[in-house]
Design an enzyme around this catalytic site. Structure first.
Site, mmCIF file in Angstrom:
data_model
loop_
_atom_site.group_PDB
_atom_site.id
_atom_site.type_symbol
_atom_site.label_atom_id
_atom_site.label_comp_id
_atom_site.label_asym_id
_atom_site.label_seq_id
_atom_site.Cartn_x
_atom_site.Cartn_y
_atom_site.Cartn_z
ATOM 1 N N SER A 1 145.302 22.696 19.532
ATOM 2 C CA SER A 1 145.076 24.130 19.742
ATOM 3 C C SER A 1 145.484 24.888 18.492
ATOM 4 O O SER A 1 146.310 24.416 17.703
ATOM 5 C CB SER A 1 145.908 24.631 20.922
ATOM 6 N N ASP A 2 144.898 26.063 18.290
ATOM 7 C CA ASP A 2 145.440 26.956 17.278
ATOM 8 C C ASP A 2 146.823 27.401 17.751
ATOM 9 O O ASP A 2 147.181 27.264 18.936
ATOM 10 C CB ASP A 2 144.508 28.156 17.068
#
Length: 287
Positions: A181-182
């Site tokens: 994920s960012d």
């Protein structure tokens, strides 16, 4: 279990006295695939010298609204240029035993250049424009990781978008690497109004096959609860863990976690004459 150390590397290894190259939007002005591959090779060598084995780069988002504040991180508006440069950078990193992480999958901004907002791109626009660089990075660049974006597509945040991460990325393109994920993107599902709470966000991200949560702790705090409640299975957790462990095994971290890190060698590599000359060439070609 050894850690994978990661860092940013948009235009150089991002610390200390590492060689600094022009921003990607400037490199794009060179229209030189070989030059960009050489730049990524140098970045990979300088990362490897201090034990960084994953870079959160390249950014292959197509930028078609200059109001977007992250335009300088991109290679601009052209699809083919983004594809070619993305592949060149991935090959440069991966050839040095450093994981390339093309980002941000996918689109990453909304109407008016609003970062992390809702994207209204149609499936046709996604397939003809925004997917293309990521597909090339996976199929030709050898990227072993992909980072999800903050925005939503068709109302579904990309950090839990099963259509993007399973139907397109894994099933259609055959990607078998690690999805990350960012930073904080899983928690931001709540801001999008798509998750009821952080536990629900963790559930939706894991169900969409996001293997690693970056820089927040929803997985750590909620997966055990979700398992006890029967909302997820041990097999789902095992699948994500196995992908991460397999990548660490591929990198040789179990045999020697600090295999490439060497303080004296790092001093010789950082800003050496050869790397300075390449930076100068990149600046001249960008101009």
């Amino acid at each position: 279990i050894p850690a994978i150390i990661h860092d940013e590397a948009l235009h150089g290894a991002q610390w200390g006295m590492a060689t600094c190259f022009p921003q990607p939007i400037a490199l794009a002005s060179s229209f030189d695939n070989d030059l960009v591959n050489q730049v990524a090779d140098v970045i990979g060598k300088e990362c490897r010298a201090v034990g960084v084995r994953q870079v959160l780069s390249p950014v292959v988002n197509i930028s078609r609204d200059c109001r977007w504040g992250r335009t300088m991180e991109t290679f601009g508006e052209d699809v083919l240029l983004n594809c070619n440069f993305g592949v060149a950078m991935c090959k440069g990193f991966e050839s040095n035993g450093v994981i390339a992480t093309p980002k941000h999958f996918v689109d990453n901004y909304g109407a008016g250049g609003r970062d992390s907002n809702e994207s209204y791109s149609s499936e046709r626009a996604l397939r003809e424009i925004y997917y293309k660089p990521f597909e090339r990075c996976v199929k030709e660049g050898g990227a072993t990781s992909i980072m999800t974006s903050y925005n939503s597509i068709d109302g579904v945040p990309c950090a839990c978008n099963g259509h993007l991460l399973n139907d397109i990325l894994r099933d259609e393109w055959g990607f078998d690497g690690v999805i990350v994920s960012d930073y904080g993107a899983i928690a931001e599902m709540c801001a999008h109004g798509y998750a009821e709470d952080e536990k629900d966000a963790a559930y939706k991200a894991l169900t969409a096959n996001v293997d690693i949560e970056m820089c927040s702790t929803l997985y750590a705090h909620n997966l055990e609860k979700l398992l006890e409640e029967g909302k997820i299975t041990q097999a789902q957790i095992d699948k994500a863990v196995l992908r991460v462990l397999s990548l660490k095994k591929k990198l040789g971290l179990f045999e020697n976690p600090y295999r490439f890190a060497n303080e004296e060698r790092a001093k010789d590599v950082f800003l050496c004459d050869k790397h300075r000359e390449l930076a100068k060439k990149a600046i001249e070609e960008s101009a």
